[in-house]
Design an enzyme around this catalytic site. Structure first.
Site, PDB file in Angstrom:
ATOM      1  N   HIS A 264      19.287   0.326  -1.094  1.00 37.41           N
ATOM      2  CA  HIS A 264      17.874   0.709  -0.976  1.00 37.41           C
ATOM      3  C   HIS A 264      17.025  -0.458  -0.483  1.00 37.41           C
ATOM      4  CE1 HIS A 264      14.034   2.571  -1.774  1.00 37.41           C
ATOM      5  NE2 HIS A 264      13.694   1.528  -2.519  1.00 37.41           N
TER       6      HIS A 264
ATOM      7  N   ARG B 154       4.178   1.356  -1.338  1.00 37.41           N
ATOM      8  CA  ARG B 154       5.228   1.390  -2.375  1.00 37.41           C
ATOM      9  C   ARG B 154       4.907   0.412  -3.495  1.00 37.41           C
ATOM     10  NH1 ARG B 154       9.929   1.599  -0.396  1.00 37.41           N
ATOM     11  NH2 ARG B 154       9.227   1.844   1.763  1.00 37.41           N
TER      12      ARG B 154
ATOM     13  N   GLU C 200       8.856  -0.624  11.101  1.00 36.40           N
ATOM     14  CA  GLU C 200       7.716  -1.554  11.074  1.00 36.40           C
ATOM     15  C   GLU C 200       8.132  -2.894  10.453  1.00 36.40           C
ATOM     16  OE1 GLU C 200       5.753  -2.647   8.369  1.00 36.40           O
ATOM     17  OE2 GLU C 200       6.599  -1.510   6.720  1.00 36.40           O
TER      18      GLU C 200
ATOM     19  N   GLY D 210     -15.377   4.667  14.050  1.00 35.31           N
ATOM     20  CA  GLY D 210     -14.411   5.421  13.252  1.00 35.31           C
ATOM     21  C   GLY D 210     -13.217   4.578  12.834  1.00 35.31           C
TER      22      GLY D 210
ATOM     23  N   GLN E 264       6.169  -8.849   3.318  1.00 31.72           N
ATOM     24  CA  GLN E 264       5.825  -8.442   1.956  1.00 31.72           C
ATOM     25  C   GLN E 264       6.990  -8.698   0.994  1.00 31.72           C
ATOM     26  OE1 GLN E 264       4.794  -4.481   3.148  1.00 31.72           O
ATOM     27  NE2 GLN E 264       2.601  -4.914   3.229  1.00 31.72           N
TER      28      GLN E 264
ATOM     29  N   CYS F  64       0.824  -1.212   0.000  1.00 36.51           N
ATOM     30  CA  CYS F  64       0.000   0.000   0.000  1.00 36.51           C
ATOM     31  C   CYS F  64       0.858   1.261   0.000  1.00 36.51           C
ATOM     32  CB  CYS F  64      -0.935   0.004   1.204  1.00 36.51           C
ATOM     33  SG  CYS F  64      -0.102  -0.129   2.794  1.00 36.51           S
TER      34      CYS F  64
END
Length: 425
Positions: free
Chosen positions: A99, A52, A114, A191, A120, A50
């Site tokens: 990177h 990158r 995180e 919410g 991922q 979400c």
């Protein structure tokens, strides 16, 4: 061959742009098939989350790699190449390695340190293997990236302490209760922040969920998402006596949970703690509740203060994570350079073995009266002599591979042993 990493992330593009460059599961497979069919791209991995969308390829050169990735991204995007290129970054060779290692370590994440990104990366790696778009270089790169990510989290404090409001709430709840197993939770309002906090609490062991909202259907929808139960707004007060954690995020202009309401139910609770997370602005929970025995009330500013303090601690770890990355990039560079030495070492050993066999055959034709055992002794002797003679040249070739302008040195070895001409024979 060139390593090319190209894409966009939350720093370069808004969520509206990122949505236009995202990949569905099927699109990832389709894009990998295109990578597999391209003659100037030897390997490829697609990392799409979400926050990158990045494509890593091994290409014949920089230009071919960047042109291919730009074309591929635009093919699966609603943006044309010109508009898309405004948001893209590109890294090559060791910069691309650095990177990816930073991404794996959580240094390039929206929330510093995180952990979700590691899973991922692993999923992207596994899909590329399934689609056969990965070979030696990217296999090694992504394997090492996963190791770097684990090292960063195991050897530094980069992912310690809560770094989001929802995780801060979970951290505080864990400190109060020790364990969240068998705790009952009440959600007031539906919410987005309430949903996220609820999800994190459920992920950490909460199973018993009640949801109340002035619109009952909304309460039911959220309750169904977490196998919980929706209750009517008028039932809140009577349910509080059986609740351990309350998350409140309504649009009410006044306090929903009052001091006198909680004071009244405490005698019936024994010594069970009661934890309130007030994410509403204006606040839903009267702050004086925090003064009651075994009652803990935190508003959104309290949680943000926890997050800010925790992020300061995480930022202290960045220096140590970068040191790990620097060492691991150097190790990758040496590994990649050593691959340049492999063909020369193979040619050198092949040449030596051919010479050894020729001379053995010549010698055995002159020694008719020796038996098989004696022949084996001679074979073993020649084999050991060749290995010992080649040991130092082999070590030196590997060292040459890690010297700047190593092609000059490797070519010198080729000429010294006349390897090229022998290959042509």
């Amino acid at each position: 061959m060139t390593i090319v990493a190209m894409g966009l992330n939350h720093k370069m593009a808004s969520v509206e742009i990122r949505e236009q460059t995202s990949f569905t599961s099927q699109e990832k497979e389709d894009a990998l098939n295109i990578i597999d069919d391209h003659n100037q791209v030897l390997e490829g991995v697609i990392l799409a989350t979400c926050n990158r969308t990045e494509i890593y390829v091994i290409s014949s050169n920089r230009e071919a790699g960047t042109e291919f990735i730009l074309e591929l991204l635009s093919q699966f995007s609603t943006l044309n190449q010109k508009d898309l290129s405004k948001y893209l970054y590109a890294y090559f060779n060791l910069d691309a390695v650095t990177h990816l290692y930073k991404v794996a370590s959580g240094l390039d994440s929206m929330i510093l340190g995180e952990e979700q990104i590691l899973g991922q990366i692993k999923s992207a790696f596994e899909l590329a293997k399934e689609q056969s778009t990965i070979d030696t270089i990217l296999h090694h790169l992504f394997t090492e990236a996963l190791k770097v990510g684990k090292r960063a989290r195991n050897e530094t404090s980069i992912n310690e302490n809560a770094a989001s409001v929802s995780y801060a709430a979970v951290e505080l709840a864990n400190k109060i209760f020790g364990s969240l197993d068998e705790k009952r939770i009440l959600i007031l309002g539906t919410g987005e922040m309430s949903k996220l906090t609820l999800k994190n609490l459920v992920d950490h062991g909460v199973e018993d969920v009640l949801v109340a909202n002035r619109t009952f259907s909304k309460a039911k929808d959220l309750a169904d998402d977490f196998n919980g139960k929706a209750i009517r707004w008028k039932e809140i007060e009577e349910q509080l006596n059986q609740i351990d954690i309350v998350i409140s995020s309504t649009g009410a202009p006044h306090y929903i949970i009052r001091y006198d309401m909680i004071e009244k139910i405490l005698p019936n609770r024994g010594h069970k703690p009661l934890f309130f997370i007030d994410i509403a602005v204006p606040r839903d929970i009267e702050p004086e509740i925090h003064d009651l025995s075994k009652v803990y009330a935190y508003n959104i500013d309290d949680l943000k203060s926890v997050v800010e303090a925790n992020l300061k601690e995480r930022k202290k770890a960045v220096k140590f994570v970068n040191e790990i990355i620097k060492k691991e990039v150097t190790a990758f560079d040496k590994w990649q350079n050593s691959r340049n030495a492999v063909p020369i070492i193979k040619s050198l050993r092949k040449q030596a073995e051919e010479i050894r066999q020729e001379e053995l055959d010549r010698a055995f034709t002159k020694l008719d009266d020796i038996d098989e055992e004696e022949k084996n002794v001679i074979k073993s002797l020649t084999h050991k002599i060749v290995n010992k003679l080649l040991h130092n040249p082999t070590v030196q070739v590997k060292e040459f591979a890690n010297i700047e302008n190593n092609q000059v040195y490797l070519e010198a070895v080729n000429k010294l042993f006349d390897l090229d001409s022998r290959e042509d024979e």
